[in-house]
Design an enzyme around this catalytic site. Structure first.
Site, PDB file in Angstrom:
ATOM      1  N   GLU A  74       0.831  -1.209   0.000  1.00  0.00           N
ATOM      2  CA  GLU A  74       0.000   0.000   0.000  1.00  0.00           C
ATOM      3  C   GLU A  74       0.874   1.271   0.000  1.00  0.00           C
ATOM      4  OE1 GLU A  74      -3.395   0.451   0.327  1.00  0.00           O
ATOM      5  OE2 GLU A  74      -3.399   2.563   0.889  1.00  0.00           O
ATOM      6  N   HIS A  77       2.756   2.010  -3.295  1.00  0.00           N
ATOM      7  CA  HIS A  77       1.812   2.605  -4.263  1.00  0.00           C
ATOM      8  C   HIS A  77       1.635   4.095  -3.959  1.00  0.00           C
ATOM      9  CE1 HIS A  77      -1.655   3.385  -6.710  1.00  0.00           C
ATOM     10  NE2 HIS A  77      -2.473   3.493  -5.681  1.00  0.00           N
ATOM     11  N   HIS A 139     -11.557   5.113  -8.328  1.00  0.00           N
ATOM     12  CA  HIS A 139     -10.104   5.287  -8.202  1.00  0.00           C
ATOM     13  C   HIS A 139      -9.390   4.623  -9.386  1.00  0.00           C
ATOM     14  CE1 HIS A 139      -6.604   6.349  -5.955  1.00  0.00           C
ATOM     15  NE2 HIS A 139      -6.217   5.110  -5.731  1.00  0.00           N
ATOM     16  N   HIS A 245     -19.388  -8.186 -17.572  1.00  0.00           N
ATOM     17  CA  HIS A 245     -18.053  -7.773 -18.038  1.00  0.00           C
ATOM     18  C   HIS A 245     -17.642  -8.584 -19.273  1.00  0.00           C
ATOM     19  CE1 HIS A 245     -13.944  -6.365 -17.960  1.00  0.00           C
ATOM     20  NE2 HIS A 245     -13.458  -7.562 -17.690  1.00  0.00           N
ATOM     21  N   HIS A 306      -3.608  -8.185 -17.266  1.00  0.00           N
ATOM     22  CA  HIS A 306      -4.916  -7.843 -17.841  1.00  0.00           C
ATOM     23  C   HIS A 306      -5.191  -6.351 -17.617  1.00  0.00           C
ATOM     24  CE1 HIS A 306      -8.893  -8.922 -19.300  1.00  0.00           C
ATOM     25  NE2 HIS A 306      -9.495  -8.482 -18.213  1.00  0.00           N
TER      26      HIS A 306
END
Ligand code: HEM
Length: 332
Positions: A74, A77, A139, A245, A306
């Site tokens: 975290e 990032h 986000h 999706h 992906h």
């Protein structure tokens, strides 16, 4: 000046791609709540590792136990995102400072700066609202938008051509329309991940329990909970989210193929032809990776790829828009 600005903008694009991928890693490795506060981690600027710091951290956040690996994921990032924010701010200041001497796209960089600030706020809400899926998806979309605008900035400063003054062409509208379809597909992918809906549809090409699919269950929204980690929606809703999706991937693919055929038939410049083929190649890779993720039962690295491919597809579509608008060579 223009030359250096171009190099910094290119560096910004690469950094944004790294930040988007690190964000995906944080999300997909379930490290989103690795630090229960923001912008620090348990009240520290870095992950607390010393025994006395751990004691302080634990006494201040008794409800969350420190998991060092997740906390580091975290925080790494966040560090990269902060560097990107400073870089965009720098690009904005330079564009405003040299507005008269050098024709830099000031409005675009100002928009980017606002977006970066909003993205920071979304990052904070992701943590403070305990992974609320709308915030998590927002986000993700924010990250993709920043990457797209930075690439557009790079394309703009890397060309000496001016945009076409005449009215927006039919082809430009078509590419924008397909771009919109792709953005919906990316949002749907983010919705699958934010609701932890991946393992609820394991068959290929359709889900195993297709009788549970229902359009109505898609309106069952994840709201009003304390914590959304690992998802709160019922099985059939997650299955339906996942299937939509995949279904929209089909719509996206048809739209991109039709667009590519139409554009290619009329294109005369090699640059433009390669740009079209590049989009098609990325789409084929992305569809294969999507299917492989399901077949191999959602391995983290492949899912990261992906996400990366989705970002590449998006920036390639932005490039197509740019090439049409700036009529590079005799492309359109
Ligand atoms: C144009 C085609 C596609 C695009 C642009 C796309 C984009 C995305 C994006 C952006 C995500 C979010 C990843 C993240 O959270 O970082 C995602 C998730 C996902 N996609 Fe796709 N996708 C496409 C096609 C497919 C196909 C064809 C399949 C399956 C057959 C698929 C299966 C999945 C799954 C299972 C996830 C959730 C991964 C997880 O949460 O672990 N996608 N997609």
């Amino acid at each position: 000046m223009q030359y250096n600005y171009r190099k910094i903008a290119l560096f910004g694009c690469l950094l944004a791609a790294v930040v988007v991928t690190l964000g995906a890693y944080t999300r997909l490795s379930n490290s989103g709540l690795g630090c229960p506060d923001w912008p620090g981690c348990y009240g520290f600027m870095s992950v607390p590792t010393l025994a006395e710091d751990v004691l302080v951290a634990q006494s201040q956040f008794p409800e969350s136990e420190i998991e060092h690996e997740k906390a580091w994921i975290e925080m790494i990032h966040r560090y990269f995102a902060a560097i990107l924010g400073l870089l965009v701010l720098f690009l904005c200041v330079i564009a405003i400072r040299y507005k008269r001497e050098s024709p830099l796209p000031t409005k675009l960089v100002c928009l980017l700066t606002l977006l970066i600030l909003f993205q920071g706020a979304l990052g904070m809400w992701t943590v403070t609202m305990n992974l609320q899926p709308f915030i998590v998806m927002g986000h993700l979309l924010g990250g993709f938008s920043i990457l797209s605008l930075l690439s557009l900035l790079y394309f703009r400063v890397a060309t000496s051509l001016s945009p076409l003054a005449d009215k927006v062409s039919h082809r430009f509208k078509m590419v924008l329309f397909v771009l919109g379809i792709l953005v919906i597909q990316i949002a749907l992918g983010g919705w699958v991940a934010a609701n932890y809906a991946a393992p609820h549809c394991t068959g290929l090409p359709a889900c195993n329990n297709m009788e549970l699919f229902s359009i109505n269950s898609l309106f069952h929204l994840p709201i009003g909970q304390e914590n959304y980690e690992y998802g709160v929606l019922p099985f059939e809703t997650r299955l339906s989210i996942h299937f939509v999706h995949r279904f929209w991937a089909l719509v996206t693919s048809i739209a991109i193929f039709v667009m590519a055929i139409k554009l290619y038939a009329l294109a005369t410049s090699t640059t433009f032809k390669y740009a079209i083929l590049w989009v098609v190649a990325l789409l084929i890779i992305q569809l294969s990776v999507g299917a492989a993720i399901v077949y191999l039962q959602f391995p983290l690295l492949l899912t990261l790829f992906h996400n990366f491919m989705a970002a590449m597809l998006l920036t390639s579509m932005v490039r197509l828009c740019f090439l049409i608008k700036y009529r590079c060579g005799e492309a359109v």
